[in-house]
Structures are given as structure tokens and as C-alpha cells.
Scaffold this active site. Structure first.
Site, PDB file in Angstrom:
ATOM      1  N   TYR A 185       0.868  -1.172   0.000  1.00 45.73           N
ATOM      2  CA  TYR A 185       0.000   0.000   0.000  1.00 45.73           C
ATOM      3  C   TYR A 185       0.907   1.225   0.000  1.00 45.73           C
ATOM      4  CZ  TYR A 185      -3.388  -3.416   1.788  1.00 45.73           C
ATOM      5  OH  TYR A 185      -4.192  -4.507   1.956  1.00 45.73           O
ATOM      6  N   HIS A 196      -6.919   0.122  -1.661  1.00 48.04           N
ATOM      7  CA  HIS A 196      -6.570  -1.050  -2.449  1.00 48.04           C
ATOM      8  C   HIS A 196      -5.045  -1.149  -2.457  1.00 48.04           C
ATOM      9  CE1 HIS A 196      -7.132  -3.724  -5.921  1.00 48.04           C
ATOM     10  NE2 HIS A 196      -6.192  -3.051  -6.550  1.00 48.04           N
ATOM     11  N   LYS A 214      -3.309  -5.193  -9.942  1.00 47.29           N
ATOM     12  CA  LYS A 214      -2.138  -4.722  -9.215  1.00 47.29           C
ATOM     13  C   LYS A 214      -0.942  -4.792 -10.166  1.00 47.29           C
ATOM     14  CE  LYS A 214      -3.962  -6.751  -4.953  1.00 47.29           C
ATOM     15  NZ  LYS A 214      -4.724  -5.587  -4.495  1.00 47.29           N
TER      16      LYS A 214
END
Lengths: 342, 342
Positions: free
Chosen positions: B273, B284, B315
């Protein structure tokens, strides 16, 4: 209520047995009393159902001291998670459990799951997974991750079978460095039996992967100027023994009637189709197959990755563990893994 | 039109140059004529734009003979695929290409992509990927799979940075076998700085992974009865050197202001993060990080698997390549990979 701890087991009398075993499935009865495995006692201490246990030196241990001294916290976290999910379970070794069906307990004989607890960080030998795959109840690997969440992976033995069967005429081909090409093959080679891939949209040439070419050459279908063994040598030049393992798995799958094609896009060795009648009517491939040596040690992260990706594309993740004993299809053990929620 | 082949290059005169270079970007001009790399000549032969090339012995080679004798078919398949996608490109070694922006060609100086072609079956050393990450245009690994499809993986150097910064008071903890527990930590430890995970929904105890504990102990935030080095020893006992690599990457990420948490569910070492102000408002995680040694050889299937899974959960897939030179954040090279469609 305080129970005694002899360094291996926690023991109590009739009252403890009635309270913990008879009504809640902790421990096992012995001589009218109760014997608890350390992980069970730790859970009772954690919940406050037990105030402490007294060791041989007469010291009273609370949860924190007892956890540090007597219990694998990985086992404790799995035990706790399964209890939180409403199961009764019995330890079966320091990091293994027999889990009873919901509403049932150790006084019944049935098992829903046999669970082995491991840390995210600890390698899992293939032999350990194989052991989980056989027995009553579903074998489950419970992986405690670094945030102490517990993903569960169900382990089973898949049936390797399919219904694909095509008679092929002889095919002439040419061996290149990393594949073979059949310049003018019978159309059934690709269109029916799903070998290879067209070199070009409009042309008739079909390129075969080395593992396909090695199989077709060994079965006498593919004629090459090169010796069939030269194909395998070409494969080994880049992949080493891995090529032979992949070749054996490929052959076993084809002989069982399944069609293996590259699983590259899914990060696997093969994806497989149980039944191919023609490429035009090709269905969904049902499985991803990863080929490994029988002595492989799995990093639990690898397992998580494979199983998650396979689940995402609705395929079954299968591992082919290839032994050294050179048999044809013998010496390959198969394991299927899937994510499950007990 | 027939050109000559000296075993290394294919050569033609003015007419060949006009037809192939000036109007279609094949080869390079020399002394008014044309010089083609073998893969370019192979493509012209394949398309039928050239009937043949004549070797030094006076033999005329068509596509099939020329391909076998002079060209890596892996390079040919990538060259063909990029041509089919409408690009002009120039060979830059036997299996590498400079690809020009659409509508542009070798007469311009710009490059859209630098592409390296490899077989699905061939290991790719980390150093080879690092090389791709630097230079003009996007570095791309083109993997020819066993069905001769060509997934493209873009390689770049990510910026490792974040905006997380919390002052933490001292925390007391206890080292267990596979994690540490802070029994009564300040709430900021987890709720603000996002270290560890609560042991239980209602309790205040926070369990820390060994890599978190090792970092917090080394920075003096976490007090343990054990020596900070004992934490690392505990980590190494199961993971060996890998634990030290993960610890270095963890520290580098934290020091850069990112928050690494286990990436287990995604099969990675960490998810990260960039900015955590509180766990309640957690966003997210943007990246998955896999930690590897600098000398790692990637199996292209691993790359495909990681990149596909990361893409599926939106991601960025990042590899941290950790060298032996023990520096703090030095000695770590970062690579980001993503699937791309040229």
C-alpha cells in the site's frame, strides 16, 4: 477449574470431562477423566474457559505462558479458526487435525476433513501432500499466512482420463531448433486430433511443439529425417530433465484420451481437454497441469498462486509428480488442489 | 528477384533496396544496395516476396531450407507476429528487435519497443530482464509459447515510494516460533501504521509476522526479551537466506513510505500500500512484490503466472532482485512487468 500439565498432556477429572469433552468435544476421555492435547488446552485457556493449568513444578500457567511453552502457534491458529467456524476437531499429531462434520464430534467415527497446518513460510514436500490425498474425509492443507489468515487447500487424487481417440495416417515433418514443422500434413493432425498449431492462418503447415513431436515420433506417426531420440535431445538441450518429465506426462495424458496443449498463458505446463472431436468444436479445457519431480518441495506461495489462478479461470489445478523410475505412466502421481471453505 | 546469402547476411542491389527498404522497412541500405538480416529475408521468403536466396555454393534456398539453415524460428515467429500487427522492426542481434512506432520505420530514429524473443521453454536470467528495463522505448519480452502464440511482457523500472509515515511509541512483544505477539500494544501499531494483525476480533493482542518483528526490533520500536538477531535466526531457520532477502525488501519498502503486507493469497511475498493513514480507511493495495535473488533465472511460465494473476486483481507485478552486497536498500533492483499488446 485448573488442570494439570505433565509437559505433554493436560489432564482433568470427571467434571472436566463432562464440561469439555461430553458437551463440547475437547480432548478424549480416559478412565472417566479427560486428556487434552496442548492445542486444545491452549484454546480453552484463550477463551477463558480454563483459568490455568498447573505444571509438574506446581507453577500455574495462563494462556500466554502455556502457548509459548507447549503449542505450535501455527497449529493453535488453525485449531482456533476451525473452532470459530463451528467445527469440533481432534489433534492427530502436533500440527494435524481430524475435523468432524458440523454437528458431530469425537464421539462419532466420521471425519469430514483431515487437516495439516503449515506456515506460509514452510516448504511442503510433495510426499506430504500425497499423504493428505488418501484416507477418509477430504485432505486439507491449512496455510497460516503472515497475517494469520488461514486459506484451506483441498488435496485429492484426480482420475486421469479422457475420451479423445483418433487414428492418424503417417505424417512427414522437419525438426527445427525449438519445434518441428509438418509442411503438408493430413488435415486430421490438427483439425481432429489437435496436434500443433497452423504456422499461418491460410497455410497448411502445422508447427508441433517438441513435446508433441517427440510423442508422435515415438509412436511412429511422425516421420522425421532425425531420429526420434534427436527430438528429445533437442528438448533436453534447453530444459534438461524437465523435458523428459513433461514428455512422460504428455504421453500419459494422450494415452488416457486427454489432449494436453501448452498451459503457458496460465503459467502451467499444460492445459488439458478431456474430449476433442474437432478443433472447430473445441470446448473449454478443464484442467491445468504442472509437471514436477516427485521430490519437489512446494513453497506454499506457489500452491496459492496456482490454485488461485486455476480457480479464476474455472479449471482444476493438477500436479503431475514424476518419479525417477522411468515407467510409462507408471511413476507419475497426480494431485488435484482446490481452494475450499470448510 | 533473387538475393545472395553469404551465410550471415542477405544482400541485394538498388532494386531490392527500393522495393524492400524504402517502401517497407526491411533491412538497411548499404552502398546504394540492401543488406537483410536472415530473419528479414526469411519473412520475405515466407510471404513469397522473394522467390529464393542463392548461397555461396550457388544453391537456391527457398523458405523452408533457409529457415532451417539460417534463422531461429523463435525469432522468426516474433518478427512475423509484429509485422502482422503492422509494425516495422529491425533485428538487433539474433533474437532481439527494435520496433518502430506504427507508421514509422528504420529511416526514423525513434523506437517504440525493444523486444527480446524467447521460447516458453528457455530460462530468462534476471540480468536479461534488467537490461530490457533500461533504454529508449519500452523493453518487451516476447515469449513464443508451444503453440507459437506470442504473449508480450513489458519490463520497466518502478519507482519504489509511498507516503506512509507514523511515529510509534515503544512496543513490548514476545517472540514465538513463527511470529511475535505484542500483547498490549499501543493501538497505533496496527490501526495507524498497519503492523501485524489482531490475534482475535475482540482482543487487543497483535500478532506480528517475523519479518515485521525483525524490522520493528531492528529499528528499536519493538522490545523483545530476545535479541533482535534472534528474530532473524527464527526466520532463517525455516526460510534460509530467503528470509534475509525478504527482510531487506521489507525494510526498503517501509523506509520508502510503502506498507508491505503478506501477498500470500496472491502467491507473492508482499502486497503493498503506498499510503496508509489508518486501517479503517485502507485502500486497495497497488502492487504485488516477489522477492528473488539477483541471480535468479526466471522460467517464462513463472512470469506468465505472476503477471496474469497481478493483472487479474489490478495490481502491478514487481520483482525485487536482491544482490549479495548486503546494503540497506542498496543492492536491490526492482523490475515491474505487465502484459501488453503492441
Amino acid at each position: 477449574m485448573e488442570l494439570s500439565f505433565d509437559g505433554r498432556r493436560v489432564r482433568g477429572g470427571t467434571a472436566a470431562r463432562e464440561r469439555f469433552y461430553d458437551s463440547r468435544g475437547y480432548g478424549r476421555p480416559k478412565d472417566g477423566g479427560l486428556v487434552l492435547a496442548p492445542v486444545e488446552a491452549a484454546h480453552l485457556l484463550f477463551r477463558g474457559d480454563l483459568e490455568g493449568v498447573v505444571d509438574d513444578a506446581g507453577d500455574r500457567l495462563g494462556f500466554r505462558d502455556f502457548l509459548r511453552r507447549a503449542v505450535s502457534e501455527v497449529a493453535f491458529l488453525v485449531y482456533k479458526d476451525l473452532r470459530d467456524r463451528g467445527f469440533y476437531l481432534s489433534p492427530d499429531g502436533p500440527t494435524a487435525f481430524v475435523v468432524y462434520p458440523r454437528g458431530s464430534g469425537p464421539w462419532d467415527e466420521t471425519a469430514a476433513y483431515r487437516v495439516r497446518a503449515v506456515s506460509e513460510r514452510a516448504p511442503v514436500p510433495a510426499a506430504g501432500l500425497r499423504e493428505l490425498a488418501t484416507g477418509t474425509g477430504t485432505g486439507v492443507l491449512a496455510v497460516v499466512d503472515e497475517e494469520s489468515e488461514v486459506p484451506y487447500l483441498g488435496v485429492s487424487e484426480p482420475t486421469v482420463a479422457g475420451a479423445t481417440d483418433h487414428e492418424l495416417p503417417a505424417v512427414e515433418g522437419e525438426l527445427l531448433a525449438d519445434r518441428a514443422i509438418a509442411w503438408e500434413p493430413p488435415s486430421a493432425l490438427h483439425e481432429r486430433a489437435f496436434y500443433g498449431q497452423p504456422l499461418d492462418r491460410d497455410g497448411e503447415a502445422i508447427q508441433l511443439s517438441l513435446v508433441e513431436a517427440a510423442y508422435l515420433a515415438a509412436t511412429g506417426t511422425l516421420g522425421l529425417e532425425a531420429d526420434p531420440e534427436a527430438v528429445a535431445a533437442r528438448g533436453r538441450a534447453v530444459e534438461g530433465e524437465r523435458f523428459d518429465r513433461r514428455r512422460r506426462v504428455y504421453r500419459t495424458l494422450r494415452e488416457a484420451g486427454a489432449v494436453p496443449k501448452t498451459g503457458f498463458k496460465f503459467g502451467a505446463d499444460f492445459r488439458t481437454y478431456a474430449e476433442v472431436t474437432s478443433v472447430e468444436q473445441l470446448g473449454h479445457s478443464e484442467r491445468l497441469v504442472r509437471v514436477l519431480s516427485a521430490g519437489h518441495e512446494f513453497d506454499p506461495r506457489e500452491l496459492a498462486l496456482d490454485v488461485r489462478l486455476a480457480g479464476g479461470v474455472r479449471k482444476e489445478m493438477v500436479f503431475a509428480l514424476v518419479g525417477d523410475d522411468g515407467g510409462d505412466g507408471e511413476g507419475i502421481e497426480w494431485l488435484a488442489l482446490e481452494r475450499l471453505t470448510p
